[in-house]
Design a protein around this motif. Structure first.
Motif, PDB file in Angstrom:
ATOM      1  N   ARG A  26      21.965  39.511  41.651  1.00 46.78           N
ATOM      2  CA  ARG A  26      22.118  38.014  41.150  1.00 46.78           C
ATOM      3  C   ARG A  26      23.419  38.236  42.251  1.00 46.78           C
ATOM      4  NH1 ARG A  26      27.582  37.693  39.301  1.00 46.78           N
ATOM      5  NH2 ARG A  26      28.812  40.308  38.376  1.00 46.78           N
ATOM      6  N   ASP A  27      23.314  36.419  41.770  1.00 42.83           N
ATOM      7  CA  ASP A  27      24.044  35.564  43.550  1.00 42.83           C
ATOM      8  C   ASP A  27      25.849  35.940  43.316  1.00 42.83           C
ATOM      9  OD1 ASP A  27      24.473  34.009  44.989  1.00 42.83           O
ATOM     10  OD2 ASP A  27      25.550  33.348  43.746  1.00 42.83           O
ATOM     11  N   GLY A  28      26.220  36.072  44.236  1.00 47.37           N
ATOM     12  CA  GLY A  28      27.209  36.671  44.387  1.00 47.37           C
ATOM     13  C   GLY A  28      28.706  36.429  43.806  1.00 47.37           C
ATOM     14  N   ALA A  29      28.682  35.147  43.043  1.00 43.54           N
ATOM     15  CA  ALA A  29      29.443  33.691  42.900  1.00 43.54           C
ATOM     16  C   ALA A  29      30.048  34.787  41.651  1.00 43.54           C
ATOM     17  CB  ALA A  29      29.042  32.697  41.848  1.00 43.54           C
ATOM     18  N   LEU A  30      31.361  35.157  41.443  1.00 42.93           N
ATOM     19  CA  LEU A  30      32.026  35.976  40.083  1.00 42.93           C
ATOM     20  C   LEU A  30      33.054  34.922  39.499  1.00 42.93           C
ATOM     21  CD1 LEU A  30      33.271  39.187  41.666  1.00 42.93           C
ATOM     22  CD2 LEU A  30      31.561  39.047  40.330  1.00 42.93           C
ATOM     23  N   GLU A  31      32.977  34.933  38.117  1.00 46.51           N
ATOM     24  CA  GLU A  31      34.084  34.388  37.204  1.00 46.51           C
ATOM     25  C   GLU A  31      35.477  34.426  37.596  1.00 46.51           C
ATOM     26  OE1 GLU A  31      31.860  35.394  33.676  1.00 46.51           O
ATOM     27  OE2 GLU A  31      33.149  34.191  33.081  1.00 46.51           O
ATOM     28  N   GLU A  32      35.812  32.861  37.947  1.00 44.55           N
ATOM     29  CA  GLU A  32      37.547  33.136  37.983  1.00 44.55           C
ATOM     30  C   GLU A  32      38.518  33.613  36.702  1.00 44.55           C
ATOM     31  OE1 GLU A  32      38.656  32.045  41.291  1.00 44.55           O
ATOM     32  OE2 GLU A  32      40.528  31.086  40.569  1.00 44.55           O
ATOM     33  N   PHE A  33      38.956  34.545  37.758  1.00 46.38           N
ATOM     34  CA  PHE A  33      39.847  35.362  36.470  1.00 46.38           C
ATOM     35  C   PHE A  33      41.715  34.210  36.594  1.00 46.38           C
ATOM     36  CE2 PHE A  33      42.963  38.402  35.256  1.00 46.38           C
ATOM     37  CZ  PHE A  33      42.298  38.601  33.868  1.00 46.38           C
ATOM     38  N   PRO A  34      42.098  34.383  35.455  1.00 50.00           N
ATOM     39  CA  PRO A  34      43.042  34.167  35.238  1.00 50.00           C
ATOM     40  C   PRO A  34      44.405  34.240  35.976  1.00 50.00           C
ATOM     41  CG  PRO A  34      42.479  33.624  33.077  1.00 50.00           C
ATOM     42  CD  PRO A  34      41.255  34.477  34.284  1.00 50.00           C
ATOM     43  N   ARG A  35      44.879  33.816  36.718  1.00 48.26           N
ATOM     44  CA  ARG A  35      46.047  34.776  37.615  1.00 48.26           C
ATOM     45  C   ARG A  35      47.385  35.519  36.245  1.00 48.26           C
ATOM     46  NH1 ARG A  35      46.125  33.501  42.837  1.00 48.26           N
ATOM     47  NH2 ARG A  35      44.346  32.157  43.766  1.00 48.26           N
ATOM     48  N   GLU A  36      47.769  34.113  35.817  1.00 47.90           N
ATOM     49  CA  GLU A  36      48.828  34.724  35.179  1.00 47.90           C
ATOM     50  C   GLU A  36      48.465  35.585  33.805  1.00 47.90           C
ATOM     51  OE1 GLU A  36      46.993  31.239  35.115  1.00 47.90           O
ATOM     52  OE2 GLU A  36      46.442  31.446  32.619  1.00 47.90           O
ATOM     53  N   LYS A  37      47.354  36.272  33.632  1.00 46.61           N
ATOM     54  CA  LYS A  37      47.037  37.551  32.919  1.00 46.61           C
ATOM     55  C   LYS A  37      46.719  38.822  34.197  1.00 46.61           C
ATOM     56  CE  LYS A  37      43.673  35.123  29.503  1.00 46.61           C
ATOM     57  NZ  LYS A  37      42.492  35.575  28.945  1.00 46.61           N
ATOM     58  N   ALA A  86      45.506  44.002  33.988  1.00 43.14           N
ATOM     59  CA  ALA A  86      44.686  42.361  33.662  1.00 43.14           C
ATOM     60  C   ALA A  86      44.515  42.840  32.425  1.00 43.14           C
ATOM     61  CB  ALA A  86      43.020  42.812  34.284  1.00 43.14           C
ATOM     62  N   ARG A  87      44.649  41.235  31.400  1.00 42.67           N
ATOM     63  CA  ARG A  87      45.066  41.245  30.129  1.00 42.67           C
ATOM     64  C   ARG A  87      43.587  41.137  29.897  1.00 42.67           C
ATOM     65  NH1 ARG A  87      49.735  39.666  30.957  1.00 42.67           N
ATOM     66  NH2 ARG A  87      49.807  37.231  30.216  1.00 42.67           N
ATOM     67  N   GLY A  88      42.844  41.068  28.878  1.00 47.45           N
ATOM     68  CA  GLY A  88      41.259  39.859  28.430  1.00 47.45           C
ATOM     69  C   GLY A  88      40.121  39.671  30.088  1.00 47.45           C
ATOM     70  N   MET A  89      40.053  41.628  30.429  1.00 44.50           N
ATOM     71  CA  MET A  89      39.746  41.115  31.540  1.00 44.50           C
ATOM     72  C   MET A  89      37.753  41.880  30.554  1.00 44.50           C
ATOM     73  SD  MET A  89      38.692  41.421  34.378  1.00 44.50           S
ATOM     74  CE  MET A  89      40.263  41.409  35.448  1.00 44.50           C
ATOM     75  N   GLN A  90      37.914  42.392  29.759  1.00 46.22           N
ATOM     76  CA  GLN A  90      36.539  42.751  29.102  1.00 46.22           C
ATOM     77  C   GLN A  90      35.834  41.711  28.550  1.00 46.22           C
ATOM     78  OE1 GLN A  90      39.405  42.801  27.474  1.00 46.22           O
ATOM     79  NE2 GLN A  90      39.322  41.133  26.491  1.00 46.22           N
ATOM     80  N   PRO A  99      45.069  46.276  27.641  1.00 49.20           N
ATOM     81  CA  PRO A  99      45.230  45.980  28.935  1.00 49.20           C
ATOM     82  C   PRO A  99      43.855  47.182  30.449  1.00 49.20           C
ATOM     83  CG  PRO A  99      46.790  45.437  28.182  1.00 49.20           C
ATOM     84  CD  PRO A  99      46.680  45.786  27.200  1.00 49.20           C
ATOM     85  N   ILE A 100      43.879  46.820  31.226  1.00 48.42           N
ATOM     86  CA  ILE A 100      43.578  47.576  32.492  1.00 48.42           C
ATOM     87  C   ILE A 100      43.878  47.598  33.365  1.00 48.42           C
ATOM     88  CG2 ILE A 100      40.978  47.959  31.347  1.00 48.42           C
ATOM     89  CD1 ILE A 100      39.833  46.379  33.023  1.00 48.42           C
ATOM     90  N   LEU A 101      43.648  48.678  33.802  1.00 52.25           N
ATOM     91  CA  LEU A 101      44.649  48.803  35.554  1.00 52.25           C
ATOM     92  C   LEU A 101      43.590  48.146  36.831  1.00 52.25           C
ATOM     93  CD1 LEU A 101      46.131  52.155  35.626  1.00 52.25           C
ATOM     94  CD2 LEU A 101      47.574  49.844  35.445  1.00 52.25           C
ATOM     95  N   THR A 155      38.888  44.967  41.702  1.00 54.23           N
ATOM     96  CA  THR A 155      38.376  45.713  41.467  1.00 54.23           C
ATOM     97  C   THR A 155      38.658  46.598  40.359  1.00 54.23           C
ATOM     98  OG1 THR A 155      38.931  46.911  42.748  1.00 54.23           O
ATOM     99  CG2 THR A 155      37.766  45.299  43.920  1.00 54.23           C
ATOM    100  N   GLU A 156      38.043  47.299  40.671  1.00 55.03           N
ATOM    101  CA  GLU A 156      38.201  48.304  39.597  1.00 55.03           C
ATOM    102  C   GLU A 156      39.817  49.590  39.765  1.00 55.03           C
ATOM    103  OE1 GLU A 156      33.776  49.977  39.564  1.00 55.03           O
ATOM    104  OE2 GLU A 156      34.826  50.654  36.908  1.00 55.03           O
ATOM    105  N   TYR A 157      39.837  50.064  39.006  1.00 54.06           N
ATOM    106  CA  TYR A 157      41.222  50.864  39.597  1.00 54.06           C
ATOM    107  C   TYR A 157      40.736  52.281  38.453  1.00 54.06           C
ATOM    108  CZ  TYR A 157      44.879  53.496  42.033  1.00 54.06           C
ATOM    109  OH  TYR A 157      45.945  53.875  42.761  1.00 54.06           O
ATOM    110  N   MET A 158      40.951  53.638  39.283  1.00 55.27           N
ATOM    111  CA  MET A 158      40.965  54.263  39.116  1.00 55.27           C
ATOM    112  C   MET A 158      42.486  55.431  38.434  1.00 55.27           C
ATOM    113  SD  MET A 158      37.504  54.526  38.581  1.00 55.27           S
ATOM    114  CE  MET A 158      36.676  55.923  37.784  1.00 55.27           C
ATOM    115  N   GLU A 159      42.590  55.214  36.901  1.00 55.33           N
ATOM    116  CA  GLU A 159      43.907  56.003  36.058  1.00 55.33           C
ATOM    117  C   GLU A 159      44.793  57.282  37.082  1.00 55.33           C
ATOM    118  OE1 GLU A 159      40.986  55.579  34.845  1.00 55.33           O
ATOM    119  OE2 GLU A 159      41.032  56.616  32.860  1.00 55.33           O
TER     120      GLU A 159
END
Length: 835
Positions: A527-538, A558-562, A576-578, A628-632
């Motif tokens: 798919r096209d490389g464009a990604l959604e903008e994530f709110p910095r405050e989260k 990050a809160r609300g990453m789902q 929240p996830i790392l 990006t993802e980060y593994m625990e």
């Protein structure tokens, strides 16, 4: 000039702020403020390794403190002790091993800290989760700094090396913090209690209290003086991974028939107290309010004075925010204060208590604040400390520096006109001279270069080669002493840097991550490389993973990453996830910004279970960010180094183990991820265990953060302070010819497989210096069976060792493909399960 002046002023203001608010000054081991007589030890190996030589970055004597005997496993008999003469607030420690100009190679891989305020009662430092072990050094050269969370208040500090097996250890240390001007020695109070809220247990105990704890807390210091205060919602915390209520010490009204909680504060001497500030929670909807009244008694000598001070705070039912309540103490003289706090509701919760006196009008909490709190600082904030002992000197130095810089600016402006006139002429002269020098040496080595040039593939990214010929000396010979070799090596290093820079300029990725070995970059299908903008405050900052030339990499929550993981976000829930957040500096060049955006476009199309995934971006404003993802479980190098192999025959007590089958499973996943990248004609160029992240169930994902992390600075070879190359993982053609292909990644995989099967216990070619590693690549080119290979890991069977060795074949075309490697490892893993 305007830019320079504005930055000078900006840095001047920053230094003033840092000087006034951060308690992280070196306390004198390095600078000599701590005298030799204040440094002692349990023993010493010799007079030249006595305690006084345990100063960070000092090479006097034999270069460090070394105890008299070999350190035994988990023994705490040996220690290096520092007497700070007065109470200090210690927020950071630094350690270093013994190098002694190559004559020593001893260091402490792990250590513990004990501290005392009176020299009699010693306390073991524990982190906020109860751990006592501090990870130390990986080599004898680098300084390793560790934040003490929580910080300690002490006069005496002991460093106690901890080992897993008998070994010689040596240490150089430094303490960082500031003088404890408040003088609070201890506080005593009832032990914190537990609240049950909607079937959730809220633990309101003082977790880091270092005194005696039973039904009450006696003669210690803890969370009420650790420099951190709680959030408005007491069930939440800015500290990752702690339980609800962690930030507060709380009591319920029903447990106190008198309707009040009594706390006693003991100080180092008689002081003239002006006020006390108490940080209280006020979530009255849940039955938590600030105290209704406080009555304080004072003791100067042996008896408590009869006349107390009483104070009632203003009751504000409209404000649910946690707050500091200031209690006026009326300039009373005392060495101890006893205060009774009356309940105004079912619960009362404190997270910080501070005292101000005429000689030390500062807070008891000087340490690093909890993340997220700086936005809440007010002018009367009691955690805002000014260390007058160093600020004036620092300000004077900064003013002098500014004056000197302004003078330099004036000189630059005065010379600017005639300097431009000479610029072209100077460049022309320099180019002519350099051309003449290189031409002379190229003619001298023309015949030798011709044989090497014929080896270069026609698809090579550039045609420069390292001049190897009949006079090439063996790695055991002292090449560095030859003047001719020094000039050849200089050309060689500049050629590598130029080639590496050329390759980077042709790549779409400025951070040297997933890159392509050709100028035209094919985008992966998808798919096209464009990604959604994530709110910095989260995004909540947790840790700085590393930094590069154009930006930084942070570990964030990050809160609300789902909502941004629609394809595979099932099971995440609302927790929240790392994540890893790579940022681009705001002052980055236009080319760097374009490369950063290209990297986002390419990574957004990478979809493989063994490749770190780009989740979202923040590009609507500066700084640009990719998430990006980060593994625990962190990176594979650190993960494996903490384990021992099962059935290795060693002492496995208290050491986690890992099976050989699991190691093969991890290597198979790395091969699978690289098979996917190779199918897209992507060349990683920095494959190593440091660039592989570990998740749950030993899941492996390939990333590219290693080069930006200070932890792995020793894995990269720096060329004249400019480019850095992971030469111990690079194929011979990458080093000598500047060729980065799928085959060179296969070579790096062989080294990565070797790291995995040795559990990353040592660096590849650890017995060779960087120069000898480069010389060894020349032997691979000459192919006269004089090259040195990595030794066979102890647990490595014949089939896997043969596969590993095939990755290092001299002819790149004879090396196996990642598809073959992956299938071979899968078959081997299946055989293990069958057996």
């Amino acid at each position: 000039v305007n830019y320079l002046v504005s930055n000078i002023l900006k840095y001047f203001l920053i230094m003033l702020v840092l000087a006034g608010s951060v308690c992280r000054y070196p306390l004198g081991m390095t600078g000599g403020k701590i005298q030799d007589e204040d440094i002692s030890a349990s023993s010493q190996w010799s007079e030249s390794t006595a305690a006084r030589y345990g100063r960070l970055d000092f090479d006097d004597g034999d270069g460090a403190w070394c105890p008299d005997v070999v350190a035994e496993p988990n023994s705490l008999k040996e220690f290096l002790q520092i007497d700070l003469r007065t109470l200090h607030f210690v927020t950071l420690v630094g350690t270093q091993g013994r190098h002694a100009d190559g004559m020593g190679n001893e260091f402490a891989q792990r250590y513990r800290i004990k501290y005392s305020r009176d020299g009699g009662h010693w306390v073991s430092w524990r982190d906020r989760k109860g751990g006592q072990i501090i990870e130390g050094n990986k080599n004898p050269y680098d300084v390793v700094l560790k934040d003490l969370e929580p910080p300690i208040i002490a006069r005496f500090v002991r460093f106690m090396p901890v080992t897993d097996h008998s070994m010689i250890v040596c240490m150089r240390v430094e303490l960082y913090g500031c003088e404890w001007l408040d003088g609070l020695v201890s506080y005593s109070a009832p032990a914190g209690q537990e609240m049950t809220l909607h079937d959730q247990h809220i633990y309101l105990n003082d977790t880091v209290y270092d005194g005696a704890v039973s039904q009450s807390m006696t003669e210690g210091l803890g969370q009420l003086t650790d420099g951190s205060w709680g959030l408005d919602n007491f069930t939440q915390s800015q500290i990752y991974g702690v339980w609800p209520g962690y930030d507060y010490v709380g009591w319920t009204n029903g447990s106190f028939p008198s309707g009040s909680v009594e706390m006693t504060f003991v100080f180092d001497r008689v002081r003239n107290f002006t006020s006390m500030k108490v940080h209280c929670n006020n979530m009255y909807a849940l039955g938590v309010r600030i105290f209704r009244q406080v009555v304080c008694y004072f003791r100067s000598e042996s008896d408590w004075e009869a006349k107390p001070v009483s104070f009632k705070p203003i009751d504000d039912d409209t404000n649910t925010s946690a707050r500091f309540v200031t209690v006026a103490l009326g300039n009373r003289m005392a060495s101890a204060i006893k205060c009774r706090f009356a309940f105004s509701d079912a619960w009362m919760m404190f997270s910080e208590v501070a005292f101000q006196s005429d000689t030390a009008a500062y807070n008891t909490s000087l340490g690093p604040r909890k993340r997220g709190h700086p936005t809440r600082v007010h002018p009367d904030d009691p955690t805002h400390k000014i260390d007058d002992s160093n600020t004036r000197i620092l300000i004077g130095c900064l003013v002098a520096i500014i004056v000197i810089l302004l003078a330099i600016i004036i000189i630059i402006l005065w010379r600017q006109v005639w300097q431009k006139m000479l610029e072209k002429a100077s460049r022309r002269m320099l180019d002519d001279e350099l051309t003449a020098r290189l031409s002379a040496h190229r003619e001298a080595f023309a015949r030798r270069l011709s044989s090497v040039s014929s080896e270069a593939d026609s698809t090579s990214t550039y045609e420069r080669v390292f001049p190897l010929g009949s006079d090439y000396q063996e790695p055991s010979h002292p090449l560095h002493k030859s003047p001719e070799f020094q000039f050849i090596q200089l050309i060689f290093l500049n050629e590598i840097y130029t080639a590496f820079a050329d390759i980077v300029s042709q790549q779409p990725v400025s951070s040297r991550g997933y890159s392509v070995a050709v100028v035209t970059v094919p985008l992966p299908p998808g798919r096209d490389g464009a990604l959604e903008e994530f709110p910095r405050e989260k995004l909540t900052f947790k840790e700085k993973l590393g930094e590069g030339q154009f930006g930084e990499v942070h570990l964030c929550e990050a809160r609300g990453m789902q909502d941004f993981m629609k394809e595979d976000g099932d099971g995440i829930g609302d927790e929240p996830i790392l994540v890893a957040v790579k940022t681009l500096r705001e002052d980055a060049t236009k080319n760097a910004r374009n490369d950063f955006l290209k990297e986002i476009r390419i990574m957004s199309r990478l979809r493989d279970p063994n490749i770190i995934r780009l989740l979202a971006v923040c590009v609507e404003s500066d700084p640009l960010c990719m998430i990006t993802e980060y593994m625990e479980n962190g990176d594979l190098n650190q993960f494996l180094s903490r384990h021992e192999l099962q059935d290795s025959g060693g002492d496995q007590k208290n050491i986690p183990t890992i099976s050989y089958s699991t190691l093969i499973h991890m290597a198979t996943q790395i091969a699978s991820g690289m098979k996917y990248l190779s199918s897209l004609n992507f060349v990683h160029r920095d494959l190593a265990t440091r660039n592989c992240l570990v998740g749950t169930n030993n899941t492996i994902k390939i990333a590219d953060f290693g080069m930006s992390r200070n932890l792995y600075r020793g894995d990269y070879y720096r060329i004249q302070g400019r480019a850095v190359l992971p030469i111990r993982w690079m194929s011979w053609e990458s080093i000598l010819l500047g060729k980065f292909t799928m085959a060179s990644d296969v070579w790096a995989f062989g080294v990565t497989l070797w790291e995995t099967l040795t559990l990353c216990k040592e660096q590849p070619y650890s017995d060779l210096s960087d120069d000898q590693v480069i010389e060894n690549t020349g032997e691979f080119f000459r192919d006269q069976n004089k090259q040195v290979y990595l030794p066979r890991p102890a647990c490595c069977p014949d089939a896997v060792h043969s596969l590993m060795h095939s990755c290092w074949r001299r002819n790149a075309k004879e090396r196996p493909s990642f598809q073959h490697i992956h299938s071979t490892l899968l078959e081997h893993r299946a055989e293990l399960h069958t057996d």
